[in-house]
Design a protein around this motif. Structure first.
Motif, PDB file in Angstrom:
ATOM      1  N   MET A   1       0.843  -1.176   0.000  1.00 44.01           N
ATOM      2  CA  MET A   1       0.000   0.000   0.000  1.00 44.01           C
ATOM      3  C   MET A   1       0.891   1.242   0.000  1.00 44.01           C
ATOM      4  N   SER A   2       0.667   2.134  -0.968  1.00 48.28           N
ATOM      5  CA  SER A   2       1.427   3.377  -1.073  1.00 48.28           C
ATOM      6  C   SER A   2       0.572   4.531  -0.591  1.00 48.28           C
ATOM      7  N   ILE A   3       0.898   5.037   0.572  1.00 45.18           N
ATOM      8  CA  ILE A   3       0.165   6.176   1.103  1.00 45.18           C
ATOM      9  C   ILE A   3       1.055   7.396   0.986  1.00 45.18           C
ATOM     10  N   VAL A   4       0.475   8.485   0.509  1.00 43.22           N
ATOM     11  CA  VAL A   4       1.165   9.760   0.451  1.00 43.22           C
ATOM     12  C   VAL A   4       0.671  10.568   1.640  1.00 43.22           C
ATOM     13  N   ASP A   5       1.585  11.071   2.457  1.00 41.71           N
ATOM     14  CA  ASP A   5       1.227  11.862   3.637  1.00 41.71           C
ATOM     15  C   ASP A   5       2.234  12.992   3.751  1.00 41.71           C
ATOM     16  N   VAL A   6       1.806  14.187   3.357  1.00 39.71           N
ATOM     17  CA  VAL A   6       2.692  15.344   3.315  1.00 39.71           C
ATOM     18  C   VAL A   6       2.140  16.423   4.231  1.00 39.71           C
ATOM     19  N   SER A   7       2.971  16.874   5.163  1.00 39.87           N
ATOM     20  CA  SER A   7       2.571  17.923   6.087  1.00 39.87           C
ATOM     21  C   SER A   7       3.580  19.063   5.998  1.00 39.87           C
ATOM     22  N   THR A   8       3.085  20.278   5.807  1.00 37.64           N
ATOM     23  CA  THR A   8       3.952  21.457   5.758  1.00 37.64           C
ATOM     24  C   THR A   8       3.349  22.505   6.681  1.00 37.64           C
ATOM     25  N   GLU A   9       4.194  23.381   7.175  1.00 38.07           N
ATOM     26  CA  GLU A   9       3.681  24.419   8.065  1.00 38.07           C
ATOM     27  C   GLU A   9       4.420  25.722   7.873  1.00 38.07           C
ATOM     28  N   ILE A  10       3.774  26.803   8.341  1.00 38.84           N
ATOM     29  CA  ILE A  10       4.355  28.136   8.238  1.00 38.84           C
ATOM     30  C   ILE A  10       3.795  28.978   9.376  1.00 38.84           C
ATOM     31  N   VAL A  11       4.526  30.007   9.779  1.00 40.35           N
ATOM     32  CA  VAL A  11       4.025  30.966  10.760  1.00 40.35           C
ATOM     33  C   VAL A  11       3.719  32.254  10.007  1.00 40.35           C
ATOM     34  N   ILE A  12       2.501  32.751  10.206  1.00 38.48           N
ATOM     35  CA  ILE A  12       2.013  33.946   9.524  1.00 38.48           C
ATOM     36  C   ILE A  12       1.751  35.028  10.562  1.00 38.48           C
ATOM     37  N   ALA A  13       2.221  36.220  10.277  1.00 34.84           N
ATOM     38  CA  ALA A  13       2.074  37.344  11.208  1.00 34.84           C
ATOM     39  C   ALA A  13       0.686  37.979  11.070  1.00 34.84           C
ATOM     40  N   ARG A  14      -0.306  37.205  11.427  1.00 34.61           N
ATOM     41  CA  ARG A  14      -1.710  37.646  11.459  1.00 34.61           C
ATOM     42  C   ARG A  14      -2.421  36.833  12.532  1.00 34.61           C
ATOM     43  N   PRO A  15      -3.467  37.402  13.130  1.00 38.93           N
ATOM     44  CA  PRO A  15      -4.225  36.647  14.129  1.00 38.93           C
ATOM     45  C   PRO A  15      -4.827  35.370  13.532  1.00 38.93           C
ATOM     46  N   ARG A  16      -4.966  34.381  14.372  1.00 43.57           N
ATOM     47  CA  ARG A  16      -5.461  33.076  13.931  1.00 43.57           C
ATOM     48  C   ARG A  16      -6.802  33.181  13.207  1.00 43.57           C
ATOM     49  N   HIS A  17      -7.722  33.974  13.722  1.00 45.12           N
ATOM     50  CA  HIS A  17      -9.032  34.099  13.078  1.00 45.12           C
ATOM     51  C   HIS A  17      -8.896  34.568  11.628  1.00 45.12           C
ATOM     52  N   ASP A  18      -8.032  35.541  11.377  1.00 45.87           N
ATOM     53  CA  ASP A  18      -7.848  36.068  10.019  1.00 45.87           C
ATOM     54  C   ASP A  18      -7.288  35.004   9.079  1.00 45.87           C
ATOM     55  N   VAL A  19      -6.279  34.277   9.550  1.00 47.68           N
ATOM     56  CA  VAL A  19      -5.653  33.237   8.720  1.00 47.68           C
ATOM     57  C   VAL A  19      -6.659  32.130   8.433  1.00 47.68           C
ATOM     58  N   ALA A  20      -7.356  31.669   9.467  1.00 48.97           N
ATOM     59  CA  ALA A  20      -8.309  30.574   9.301  1.00 48.97           C
ATOM     60  C   ALA A  20      -9.466  30.980   8.388  1.00 48.97           C
ATOM     61  N   ALA A  21      -9.995  32.171   8.566  1.00 49.54           N
ATOM     62  CA  ALA A  21     -11.122  32.619   7.747  1.00 49.54           C
ATOM     63  C   ALA A  21     -10.740  32.673   6.273  1.00 49.54           C
ATOM     64  N   TYR A  22      -9.562  33.182   5.976  1.00 47.56           N
ATOM     65  CA  TYR A  22      -9.124  33.307   4.590  1.00 47.56           C
ATOM     66  C   TYR A  22      -8.786  31.942   3.983  1.00 47.56           C
ATOM     67  N   ALA A  23      -7.973  31.163   4.685  1.00 49.23           N
ATOM     68  CA  ALA A  23      -7.508  29.887   4.142  1.00 49.23           C
ATOM     69  C   ALA A  23      -8.628  28.866   3.996  1.00 49.23           C
ATOM     70  N   SER A  24      -9.621  28.889   4.879  1.00 52.18           N
ATOM     71  CA  SER A  24     -10.692  27.890   4.818  1.00 52.18           C
ATOM     72  C   SER A  24     -11.835  28.295   3.894  1.00 52.18           C
ATOM     73  N   ASP A  25     -11.716  29.456   3.253  1.00 55.61           N
ATOM     74  CA  ASP A  25     -12.725  29.892   2.280  1.00 55.61           C
ATOM     75  C   ASP A  25     -12.320  29.377   0.905  1.00 55.61           C
ATOM     76  N   PRO A  26     -13.018  28.371   0.370  1.00 56.85           N
ATOM     77  CA  PRO A  26     -12.624  27.825  -0.932  1.00 56.85           C
ATOM     78  C   PRO A  26     -12.531  28.879  -2.046  1.00 56.85           C
ATOM     79  N   ASP A  27     -13.280  29.958  -1.922  1.00 56.35           N
ATOM     80  CA  ASP A  27     -13.228  31.004  -2.950  1.00 56.35           C
ATOM     81  C   ASP A  27     -11.873  31.701  -3.028  1.00 56.35           C
ATOM     82  N   THR A  28     -11.042  31.582  -1.992  1.00 59.44           N
ATOM     83  CA  THR A  28      -9.712  32.209  -2.035  1.00 59.44           C
ATOM     84  C   THR A  28      -8.645  31.246  -2.563  1.00 59.44           C
TER      85      THR A  28
END
Length: 151
Positions: A1-28
């Motif tokens: 079984m070939s599973i692909v599992d890729v995790s990446t991360e970054i720190v963004i200088a914005r409040p969590r609510h702003d980052v989450a609202a923008y990133a979780s909006d499929p329209d963006t």
């Protein structure tokens, strides 16, 4: 079984609510994901558990069309989508946490089980995903840290 599992991360200088609202909006997605060309809602906005969103993307030189279903949504903490069909079943998740005053750590994870040729190409696919995700998160950071962007 070939599973692909890729995790990446970054720190963004914005409040969590702003980052989450923008990133979780499929329209963006087309603004910060280089490989996503189009997004089409298959259910009513905004995204809730069970929402279906179709994406058109290019990956490793191939045009891909796939529909994600939102399976988990915890505002400002976690957003998870899964494909139910296609040559490469995939789960994409976003997680956000505080990383200091006005800073947000975002983790982008893609996990899936390729079929057909994808099974053989899984290591190449994982490396390409990691490169693309790193670039996409850098683009997201640039957009969100620009004055007034994402608001």
């Amino acid at each position: 079984m070939s599973i692909v599992d890729v995790s990446t991360e970054i720190v963004i200088a914005r409040p969590r609510h702003d980052v989450a609202a923008y990133a979780s909006d499929p329209d963006t997605a087309t603004t910060w994901y280089a490989n996503i060309a189009a997004v089409e809602w298959k259910s009513a906005k905004p995204a809730v558990i069970g929402s279906r969103i179709a994406f058109v993307a290019t990956f490793l030189g191939r045009r891909l069309s796939y529909t994600y279903r939102v399976t988990e949504l915890v505002p400002d903490e976690r957003f998870v989508m899964r494909t139910d069909e296609g040559p490469f079943r995939m789960e994409t998740s976003y997680a956000w946490s505080d990383a200091g005053e006005g800073l947000t750590r975002m983790v982008l994870r893609n996990r899936g089980e390729p079929s057909g040729f994808g099974k053989i190409a899984a290591p190449v696919m994982a490396a390409a995903m990691r490169r693309a995700n790193t670039k996409d998160l850098a683009r997201l950071k640039t957009i969100l840290e620009a004055t007034g962007a994402g608001e």
